[in-house]
Scaffold this motif. Structure first.
Motif, PDB file in Angstrom:
ATOM      1  N   ALA A   1      44.760  41.916 -16.236  1.00 37.46           N
ATOM      2  CA  ALA A   1      44.909  42.132 -14.788  1.00 37.46           C
ATOM      3  C   ALA A   1      43.706  42.873 -14.222  1.00 37.46           C
ATOM      4  O   ALA A   1      43.211  42.534 -13.136  1.00 37.46           O
ATOM      5  CB  ALA A   1      46.202  42.898 -14.497  1.00 37.46           C
ATOM      6  N   LYS A   2      43.196  43.872 -14.940  1.00 39.25           N
ATOM      7  CA  LYS A   2      42.001  44.590 -14.487  1.00 39.25           C
ATOM      8  C   LYS A   2      40.794  43.670 -14.434  1.00 39.25           C
ATOM      9  O   LYS A   2      39.997  43.718 -13.493  1.00 39.25           O
ATOM     10  CB  LYS A   2      41.708  45.782 -15.408  1.00 39.25           C
ATOM     11  CG  LYS A   2      42.676  46.928 -15.257  1.00 39.25           C
ATOM     12  CD  LYS A   2      42.380  48.030 -16.263  1.00 39.25           C
ATOM     13  CE  LYS A   2      43.465  49.082 -16.217  1.00 39.25           C
ATOM     14  NZ  LYS A   2      43.301  50.102 -17.264  1.00 39.25           N
ATOM     15  N   LEU A   3      40.637  42.827 -15.448  1.00 38.48           N
ATOM     16  CA  LEU A   3      39.513  41.890 -15.467  1.00 38.48           C
ATOM     17  C   LEU A   3      39.616  40.879 -14.321  1.00 38.48           C
ATOM     18  O   LEU A   3      38.620  40.575 -13.663  1.00 38.48           O
ATOM     19  CB  LEU A   3      39.445  41.170 -16.813  1.00 38.48           C
ATOM     20  CG  LEU A   3      39.099  42.027 -18.025  1.00 38.48           C
ATOM     21  CD1 LEU A   3      39.229  41.215 -19.312  1.00 38.48           C
ATOM     22  CD2 LEU A   3      37.712  42.631 -17.898  1.00 38.48           C
TER      23      LEU A   3
ATOM     24  N   GLY B   1      33.829  41.334 -19.743  1.00 37.34           N
ATOM     25  CA  GLY B   1      34.859  42.234 -20.263  1.00 37.34           C
ATOM     26  C   GLY B   1      35.379  41.777 -21.616  1.00 37.34           C
ATOM     27  O   GLY B   1      35.583  42.590 -22.512  1.00 37.34           O
TER      28      GLY B   1
ATOM     29  N   ASP C   1      49.825  45.855 -22.923  1.00 38.19           N
ATOM     30  CA  ASP C   1      48.393  46.181 -22.987  1.00 38.19           C
ATOM     31  C   ASP C   1      47.549  44.962 -22.642  1.00 38.19           C
ATOM     32  O   ASP C   1      46.570  45.072 -21.891  1.00 38.19           O
ATOM     33  CB  ASP C   1      48.012  46.695 -24.385  1.00 38.19           C
ATOM     34  CG  ASP C   1      48.484  48.107 -24.653  1.00 38.19           C
ATOM     35  OD1 ASP C   1      48.862  48.812 -23.697  1.00 38.19           O
ATOM     36  OD2 ASP C   1      48.480  48.497 -25.841  1.00 38.19           O
TER      37      ASP C   1
ATOM     38  N   GLU D   1      34.838  43.851 -25.206  1.00 41.97           N
ATOM     39  CA  GLU D   1      36.060  44.368 -25.850  1.00 41.97           C
ATOM     40  C   GLU D   1      36.057  44.077 -27.343  1.00 41.97           C
ATOM     41  O   GLU D   1      36.744  44.716 -28.104  1.00 41.97           O
ATOM     42  CB  GLU D   1      37.310  43.762 -25.210  1.00 41.97           C
ATOM     43  CG  GLU D   1      37.523  44.151 -23.775  1.00 41.97           C
ATOM     44  CD  GLU D   1      37.815  45.623 -23.575  1.00 41.97           C
ATOM     45  OE1 GLU D   1      38.533  46.212 -24.400  1.00 41.97           O
ATOM     46  OE2 GLU D   1      37.321  46.180 -22.592  1.00 41.97           O
TER      47      GLU D   1
ATOM     48  N   ASP E   1      41.200  41.314 -11.459  1.00 41.05           N
ATOM     49  CA  ASP E   1      40.946  42.032 -10.202  1.00 41.05           C
ATOM     50  C   ASP E   1      39.461  42.286  -9.981  1.00 41.05           C
ATOM     51  O   ASP E   1      38.992  42.294  -8.838  1.00 41.05           O
ATOM     52  CB  ASP E   1      41.699  43.371 -10.184  1.00 41.05           C
ATOM     53  CG  ASP E   1      43.195  43.197  -9.988  1.00 41.05           C
ATOM     54  OD1 ASP E   1      43.625  42.091  -9.572  1.00 41.05           O
ATOM     55  OD2 ASP E   1      43.938  44.161 -10.267  1.00 41.05           O
ATOM     56  N   ALA E   2      38.705  42.494 -11.063  1.00 42.04           N
ATOM     57  CA  ALA E   2      37.274  42.784 -10.944  1.00 42.04           C
ATOM     58  C   ALA E   2      36.443  41.532 -10.661  1.00 42.04           C
ATOM     59  O   ALA E   2      35.307  41.627 -10.217  1.00 42.04           O
ATOM     60  CB  ALA E   2      36.773  43.450 -12.228  1.00 42.04           C
TER      61      ALA E   2
ATOM     62  N   ASP F   1      47.833  44.397 -18.851  1.00 37.83           N
ATOM     63  CA  ASP F   1      47.087  45.381 -18.065  1.00 37.83           C
ATOM     64  C   ASP F   1      45.589  45.134 -18.136  1.00 37.83           C
ATOM     65  O   ASP F   1      44.897  45.193 -17.111  1.00 37.83           O
ATOM     66  CB  ASP F   1      47.415  46.803 -18.540  1.00 37.83           C
ATOM     67  CG  ASP F   1      48.868  47.187 -18.287  1.00 37.83           C
ATOM     68  OD1 ASP F   1      49.578  46.461 -17.553  1.00 37.83           O
ATOM     69  OD2 ASP F   1      49.303  48.207 -18.858  1.00 37.83           O
ATOM     70  N   THR F   2      45.076  44.862 -19.330  1.00 39.67           N
ATOM     71  CA  THR F   2      43.645  44.608 -19.499  1.00 39.67           C
ATOM     72  C   THR F   2      43.227  43.358 -18.737  1.00 39.67           C
ATOM     73  O   THR F   2      42.232  43.363 -18.004  1.00 39.67           O
ATOM     74  CB  THR F   2      43.293  44.461 -20.991  1.00 39.67           C
ATOM     75  OG1 THR F   2      43.639  45.676 -21.656  1.00 39.67           O
ATOM     76  CG2 THR F   2      41.817  44.173 -21.189  1.00 39.67           C
TER      77      THR F   2
END
Length: 129
Positions: free
Chosen positions: A105-107, A124, A99, A128, A109-110, A102-103
């Motif tokens: 990695a999304k941040l 982010g 988790d 959170e 990428d953004a 994944d979190t």
């Protein structure tokens, strides 16, 4: 064997060996002058502890495992139950780490990662919590 020799053979720092002695996991004999005098059995026990710790078992789990190892009337079901509980804890930790991965990695990428002051990673993280 002295603590230096045991440390080298067991692959454990002398400080760890002293700690294990302080908390009662091992109890090497003492020579007349007060120096620790480790036996082959002590070395075997330390190697056992090193392997159990490398598998992530806690100190208290190691204490239990040593007790089971030395108890000839033990049932393997008791050992298996302890190992299964530990495995479940590892699986929970893996899920938590996945988790987190994944979190993050999304941040990442953004985020544009350029000269702009806006940063999706920081916003982010702020949102959170």
């Amino acid at each position: 064997m002295n603590i230096g020799q045991v440390s080298e053979r067991a692959g454990l720092p002398a400080k760890t060996i002293r700690y294990y002695e302080d908390i009662g996991l091992i109890a090497p004999s003492r020579s007349e002058n007060g120096y620790r005098d480790f036996s082959k059995q002590d070395l075997h026990k330390l190697a056992f502890l090193a392997r159990a710790r490398a598998l992530g078992f806690s100190i208290e789990d190691c204490r239990t495992l040593l007790g089971l190892y030395n108890d000839q009337s033990r049932e393997s079901a008791d050992v298996k139950r302890l190992a299964q509980d530990h495995l479940a804890q590892i699986e929970d930790k893996i899920a938590q780490l996945q988790d987190m991965h994944d979190t993050l990695a999304k941040l990442v990428d953004a985020c544009h990662g350029d000269h702009r002051p806006d940063c999706p990673i920081l916003s982010g993280i702020a949102s959170e919590g």
